[in-house]
Design a protein around this motif. Sequence first.
Motif, PDB file in Angstrom:
ATOM      1  N   ILE A 176       0.891  -1.093  -0.056  1.00 26.42           N
ATOM      2  CA  ILE A 176       0.205   0.124   0.097  1.00 26.42           C
ATOM      3  C   ILE A 176       0.854   1.144   0.132  1.00 26.42           C
ATOM      4  N   PRO A 177       0.723   2.372  -0.887  1.00 28.85           N
ATOM      5  CA  PRO A 177       1.628   3.396  -0.782  1.00 28.85           C
ATOM      6  C   PRO A 177       1.213   4.229   0.419  1.00 28.85           C
ATOM      7  N   LYS A 178       2.272   4.673   1.034  1.00 24.30           N
ATOM      8  CA  LYS A 178       2.375   5.203   2.469  1.00 24.30           C
ATOM      9  C   LYS A 178       1.297   6.244   2.553  1.00 24.30           C
TER      10      LYS A 178
ATOM     11  N   PRO B 222      -6.342  -3.317  -7.116  1.00 21.99           N
ATOM     12  CA  PRO B 222      -5.434  -2.393  -6.477  1.00 21.99           C
ATOM     13  C   PRO B 222      -5.927  -1.553  -5.100  1.00 21.99           C
ATOM     14  N   PRO B 223      -4.783  -1.109  -4.467  1.00 22.83           N
ATOM     15  CA  PRO B 223      -5.146  -0.438  -3.199  1.00 22.83           C
ATOM     16  C   PRO B 223      -5.859   0.743  -3.431  1.00 22.83           C
ATOM     17  N   ILE B 224      -5.826   1.370  -4.604  1.00 22.52           N
ATOM     18  CA  ILE B 224      -6.471   2.610  -5.021  1.00 22.52           C
ATOM     19  C   ILE B 224      -7.981   2.420  -4.880  1.00 22.52           C
ATOM     20  N   ALA B 225      -8.327   1.240  -5.195  1.00 26.89           N
ATOM     21  CA  ALA B 225     -10.033   1.206  -5.147  1.00 26.89           C
ATOM     22  C   ALA B 225     -10.366   1.091  -3.612  1.00 26.89           C
ATOM     23  N   GLN B 226      -9.747   0.642  -2.627  1.00 27.99           N
ATOM     24  CA  GLN B 226      -9.877   0.715  -1.305  1.00 27.99           C
ATOM     25  C   GLN B 226      -9.832   2.313  -0.793  1.00 27.99           C
ATOM     26  N   THR B 227      -8.942   3.037  -1.297  1.00 34.69           N
ATOM     27  CA  THR B 227      -8.669   4.384  -1.019  1.00 34.69           C
ATOM     28  C   THR B 227     -10.038   5.137  -1.493  1.00 34.69           C
ATOM     29  N   SER B 228     -10.522   4.946  -2.712  1.00 40.10           N
ATOM     30  CA  SER B 228     -11.530   5.583  -3.182  1.00 40.10           C
ATOM     31  C   SER B 228     -12.947   5.319  -2.292  1.00 40.10           C
ATOM     32  N   LEU B 229     -13.023   3.807  -1.890  1.00 38.65           N
ATOM     33  CA  LEU B 229     -14.133   3.651  -1.075  1.00 38.65           C
ATOM     34  C   LEU B 229     -13.942   4.397   0.100  1.00 38.65           C
TER      35      LEU B 229
END
Length: 226
Positions: A13-15, A76-83
């Motif tokens: 996951i990007p920091k 991708p982690p960006i999906a969780q970030t968007s959610l």
Amino acid sequence: MSYKIKKDPINQIPKAQLVFWIIVRIAMLICAAYSFIKGGHDNIVMGWESIFCWIFTHLWDLFQILGNGSFIEEVPPIAQTSLNAIIFVGIVFGSYLGFFDRFMWFDELMHILSGLACAVFGYDFAVIIQRKKGQCAVTLAAIFSLMFALTIAVGWEFYEFLMDTLHGTNLQLANPGEETAMFDLSKYHNEYGYLGLFDTMTDMMMNTIGGIIGMISMIIYRKKNK
């Protein structure tokens, strides 16, 4: 092959995103604790909603831990970030800071953003599902992304209906209360039922608009970065 539970690979996951995830998760727990301590029917409902949202902020982690080598691990982690962004804005600003009640446009904005986020996720999800059969056609990924966004929108309306029916909330604005005070009922045939129908259909249309924007954005973005 035996089923294996993996360790959560947080190093992937990007920091900056990980820090945001942690902030959102802490915020959900604080909101839940505040609601349960304050007490009362509506606050208890909001407390449980915050707990459920806290669980949803861990979906990516659960995919990685329980995926057992399946395609779900490639989300991708960006999906969780968007959610998480949708959850944070909706719960903290919308529910606890009262934006849903103070600004009529806020609910529509949230539905557009959620539709967009779901379509973006759905597009990549279609590509991931098809990965073993070759490259996923753009048309298929686009249709799947829009249908995915609409399915989530329908699921949300199911949730609102069930909460109103089982717990006495007024999420669909079908009954008189504080939630409907800002509305001029004369514009809705002087019927709360029609106001509730108008609210539900408007939500669905805003989700559709967001889904279309997300779908088109992904087509352009993926073609550009092909």
